[in-house]
Design an enzyme around this catalytic site. Sequence first.
Site, short mmCIF file in Angstrom:
data_model
loop_
_atom_site.label_atom_id
_atom_site.label_comp_id
_atom_site.label_asym_id
_atom_site.label_seq_id
_atom_site.Cartn_x
_atom_site.Cartn_y
_atom_site.Cartn_z
N SER A 59 0.84 -1.20 0.03
CA SER A 59 -0.04 -0.20 -0.01
C SER A 59 0.88 1.10 0.13
CB SER A 59 -1.17 -0.18 1.38
OG SER A 59 -1.92 1.17 1.30
N LYS A 65 -11.22 -1.45 -1.93
CA LYS A 65 -10.98 -0.16 -1.99
C LYS A 65 -12.38 0.60 -2.46
CE LYS A 65 -6.89 -0.05 -4.04
NZ LYS A 65 -5.13 -0.22 -3.48
N ASP A 100 -5.00 -0.70 -9.43
CA ASP A 100 -6.58 0.14 -9.71
C ASP A 100 -7.55 0.47 -11.32
OD1 ASP A 100 -6.21 1.72 -7.57
OD2 ASP A 100 -5.48 3.38 -8.29
#
Length: 450
Positions: free
Chosen positions: A174, A354, A327
């Site tokens: 992350s 997410k 993403d």
Amino acid sequence: MSGHGTPIPMTSTPCGPLKGEAHVPGDKSISHRSLIFGAMAVGETKITGLLEGEDVLDTAKAMRAFGADVVRDEDGTWHVHGVGVGGFAEPDNVIDCGNSGTGVRLIMGAMASCPITVTFTGDASLNKRPMARVTDPIALFGAQSVGRSGGRLPMTIVGAADPVPVRYTVPMPSAQVKSAVLLAGLNAPGETVVIEKEATRDHTERMLAGFGADIRTEETEEGRVITLTGQPELKPQTIVVPRDPSSAAFPVCAAVITPGSDVLVPNIGLNPTRAGLFTTLREMGADLTYENEREEGGEPVADLRAKFSPDLKGIEVDPARAASMIDEYPVLSVVAAFAQGDTVMKGVKELRVKESDRIDAMAKGLRANGVEVDEGEDWWIVKGLGHGNVPGGATCESHLDHRIAMSFMVMGMATQQPVSVDDGGPIATSFPIFERLMGDLGAQLSSAAK
Ligand code: S3P
């Protein structure tokens, strides 16, 4: 219209070739960081190309609440007069980060080593997302936090009055967590060390170095070891925000699946920690070329040309590439539906936390549109039907998630029947010009908002 307001149903009707140039907005990750780092520098930072989506505008508002002067010229240049490292004022009111995990997590890190108390909240999506991943490491600096059960927002953080430096191994891949720890380390004396086992986007490291911080990265057996010397004076910068590869993904994938298409997407940042989708598309047989490759502001940049690719094949996506395209899995799963054979995506547990549970949201929408999907906790498989064979015809839920909404709009460009989403409002968080830009290329999108 905002994803916080009345839902905006949106439909994508199968269209002819997409043609032309797609000038996508500025990079979301770099835009947030430009405002936050500018607010922590002494003097005036100038930003051009800032993404003016809701997420970033919420961060601008937050920086004003912390005492920075943030203004936009009529020509779109942003000016941030920072308060210096450790200079944040205590906001008068709750900080609402809207839909933005990046905004809230970076700001939590930045205030964690300042002697102020701040309450954070967000929209229904953000208030479901895990924040312990940030509050655990900032507690090591001396910050305290109280939130809802499961470490959810709304949450109050009492920053450390006497912060101590920290050595921290980030437990999940992350960049938000890595960045939060580095930002907290800025106002701690001595060296803060952050270790990441898998490389994630490195904009924080690159930009902090640009702002004059003493920060270095070593590749070791433990992983990437990032060492930051605390309490620097950050020097204001002039920042030209590159265009967002995560937004480029939508016109690129749309061109790849829509017959006859030829789309140029100029000036896309191809930082290797962000460009995994494009490598994957090429492995699937997409006709995607990099033109005019160059370097700008220390980042590799190219113009991407994407053409209709009739012979896509399913592949197993290298899990080592997951962080560099995290993403982009929703829109990749749409391309996979138009490929022959299975596309296997493993090592992607993070997709479940997410803006929505992206595996669940995409799997449900793909199935409703006639595509088979298998899934487990950290993997999923899309069973491609091949070009021309994807039925479509359903309305999908976007779950307050911009990338889910845009992915299904891309899907509807090449299905047999139109594809709809219940709410396209969240698209404004990252890509406010999506409908117009895709329409100008030849897409047939319709929504309640014009
Ligand atoms: C981001 C990091 C990623 C990404 C997000 C932006 C950033 O989140 O999904 O859109 O700017 O640091 P994680 O850190 O949760 O992987």
